[in-house]
Motif scaffolding. Structure first.
Motif, mmCIF file in Angstrom:
data_model
loop_
_atom_site.group_PDB
_atom_site.id
_atom_site.type_symbol
_atom_site.label_atom_id
_atom_site.label_comp_id
_atom_site.label_asym_id
_atom_site.label_seq_id
_atom_site.Cartn_x
_atom_site.Cartn_y
_atom_site.Cartn_z
ATOM 1 N N GLU A 1 37.677 27.084 47.592
ATOM 2 C CA GLU A 1 38.532 28.235 47.859
ATOM 3 C C GLU A 1 39.150 28.661 46.532
ATOM 4 O O GLU A 1 39.589 27.814 45.753
ATOM 5 C CB GLU A 1 39.641 27.881 48.837
ATOM 6 N N ALA A 2 39.176 29.977 46.289
ATOM 7 C CA ALA A 2 39.685 30.461 45.011
ATOM 8 C C ALA A 2 40.399 31.800 45.184
ATOM 9 O O ALA A 2 40.311 32.445 46.234
ATOM 10 C CB ALA A 2 38.534 30.594 44.015
ATOM 11 N N PHE A 3 41.085 32.216 44.114
ATOM 12 C CA PHE A 3 41.774 33.508 44.068
ATOM 13 C C PHE A 3 41.466 34.190 42.740
ATOM 14 O O PHE A 3 41.450 33.536 41.699
ATOM 15 C CB PHE A 3 43.295 33.325 44.199
ATOM 16 N N ALA A 4 41.196 35.476 42.799
ATOM 17 C CA ALA A 4 40.966 36.266 41.580
ATOM 18 C C ALA A 4 41.905 37.464 41.594
ATOM 19 O O ALA A 4 41.967 38.194 42.584
ATOM 20 C CB ALA A 4 39.521 36.737 41.509
ATOM 21 N N ASP A 5 42.633 37.655 40.508
ATOM 22 C CA ASP A 5 43.553 38.786 40.404
ATOM 23 C C ASP A 5 42.787 39.996 39.872
ATOM 24 O O ASP A 5 43.030 40.470 38.755
ATOM 25 C CB ASP A 5 44.742 38.435 39.513
ATOM 26 N N VAL A 6 41.836 40.455 40.673
ATOM 27 C CA VAL A 6 41.026 41.614 40.316
ATOM 28 C C VAL A 6 40.617 42.307 41.611
ATOM 29 O O VAL A 6 40.515 41.663 42.657
ATOM 30 C CB VAL A 6 39.768 41.197 39.498
ATOM 31 N N GLU A 7 40.444 43.596 41.540
ATOM 32 C CA GLU A 7 39.962 44.330 42.697
ATOM 33 C C GLU A 7 38.442 44.403 42.637
ATOM 34 O O GLU A 7 37.847 44.412 41.558
ATOM 35 C CB GLU A 7 40.572 45.719 42.735
ATOM 36 N N LEU A 8 37.828 44.467 43.790
ATOM 37 C CA LEU A 8 36.372 44.513 43.869
ATOM 38 C C LEU A 8 35.804 45.677 43.058
ATOM 39 O O LEU A 8 34.810 45.524 42.353
ATOM 40 C CB LEU A 8 35.922 44.600 45.332
ATOM 41 N N ARG A 9 36.445 46.813 43.115
ATOM 42 C CA ARG A 9 35.942 47.993 42.397
ATOM 43 C C ARG A 9 35.986 47.816 40.882
ATOM 44 O O ARG A 9 35.320 48.540 40.149
ATOM 45 C CB ARG A 9 36.723 49.236 42.806
ATOM 46 N N ASP A 10 36.780 46.827 40.392
ATOM 47 C CA ASP A 10 36.890 46.605 38.956
ATOM 48 C C ASP A 10 35.955 45.524 38.431
ATOM 49 O O ASP A 10 35.957 45.233 37.236
ATOM 50 C CB ASP A 10 38.329 46.236 38.587
ATOM 51 N N MET B 1 34.400 42.826 25.731
ATOM 52 C CA MET B 1 34.464 42.625 27.152
ATOM 53 C C MET B 1 34.888 43.907 27.832
ATOM 54 O O MET B 1 35.793 44.578 27.395
ATOM 55 C CB MET B 1 35.493 41.549 27.454
ATOM 56 N N GLY B 2 34.250 44.212 28.941
ATOM 57 C CA GLY B 2 34.598 45.396 29.701
ATOM 58 C C GLY B 2 35.763 45.124 30.630
ATOM 59 O O GLY B 2 36.214 44.003 30.790
ATOM 60 N N ALA B 3 36.225 46.178 31.299
ATOM 61 C CA ALA B 3 37.384 46.060 32.177
ATOM 62 C C ALA B 3 37.137 45.107 33.337
ATOM 63 O O ALA B 3 38.037 44.437 33.792
ATOM 64 C CB ALA B 3 37.767 47.437 32.713
ATOM 65 N N GLY B 4 35.909 45.028 33.832
ATOM 66 C CA GLY B 4 35.605 44.183 34.965
ATOM 67 C C GLY B 4 35.261 42.758 34.602
ATOM 68 O O GLY B 4 34.789 42.004 35.425
ATOM 69 N N GLU B 5 35.488 42.360 33.340
ATOM 70 C CA GLU B 5 35.122 41.018 32.915
ATOM 71 C C GLU B 5 36.315 40.185 32.460
ATOM 72 O O GLU B 5 36.201 38.980 32.319
ATOM 73 C CB GLU B 5 34.103 41.109 31.784
ATOM 74 N N ASP B 6 37.456 40.812 32.240
ATOM 75 C CA ASP B 6 38.594 40.093 31.688
ATOM 76 C C ASP B 6 39.602 39.694 32.774
ATOM 77 O O ASP B 6 40.758 40.045 32.738
ATOM 78 C CB ASP B 6 39.280 40.924 30.606
ATOM 79 N N PHE B 7 39.135 38.928 33.722
ATOM 80 C CA PHE B 7 39.993 38.421 34.773
ATOM 81 C C PHE B 7 39.704 36.935 34.954
ATOM 82 O O PHE B 7 38.707 36.420 34.482
ATOM 83 C CB PHE B 7 39.769 39.177 36.095
#
Length: 165
Positions: free
Chosen positions: A105-114, A1-7
């Motif tokens: 409605e949801a929340f993701a602990d990730v930044e868009l750039r990631d 898994m890449g950095a932008g997939e493990d959230f």
């Protein structure tokens, strides 16, 4: 898994948004071309940067405005508030009952750039894409991390046949 997939994306609220005005129940038949082609679900997503000082209260206000606007839009676009069901001979038709649109409605602990947009099957599907239950349209609004590069993703998934083209 890449950095932008493990959230993880955590759903905080699920509801149904119906048209702001009542409508009379009726059927919309599909065209012959629609009946020949397989059904498709098409997804569209929009990314927005949160305003400076954006917090959960501001996100809640934005979601409230989106729900009100959706309810108004469903008055004239009533087919999106219906559901696809078989008619008396087993062919799919849209039953316009104003059963509404699933709104998540949801929340993701990730930044868009990631978020790895080069591999959407891993980074977007099942996280930002809402699951349609019965209706024609589902909308998920996801608040991203509260850091400086935070934002909001609005993802709409719609059942498409040529009649909507």
């Amino acid at each position: 898994m890449g950095a932008g997939e493990d959230f993880r994306v955590t759903v905080s609220k699920t509801e149904v948004v119906a048209a702001a005005l009542p409508s009379q129940e009726h059927w919309l038949p599909l065209s012959n071309l629609d009946l020949l082609l397989p059904p498709l679900d098409v997804g569209v997503f929009f990314c927005y940067r949160k305003p400076h000082g954006g917090d959960n209260f501001m996100f809640g206000s934005m979601v409230s405005v989106l729900k009100k606007a959706l309810a108004q839009a469903l008055v004239s676009n009533y087919a999106f508030g219906g559901e696809v069901v078989p008619n008396s001979v087993g062919e799919p038709e849209i039953l316009c009952t104003n059963c509404g649109v699933d709104f998540i409605e949801a929340f993701a602990d990730v930044e868009l750039r990631d978020i790895n947009l080069y591999n959407p099957n891993e980074s977007i599907e099942g996280k930002f894409v809402p699951k349609k239950k019965k209706g024609v349209l589902a909308v998920q609004v996801t608040s991203l991390s509260l850091s400086l590069c935070s934002g909001c993703i609005i993802f709409a998934k719609v059942f498409v046949r040529h009649m909507f083209s």
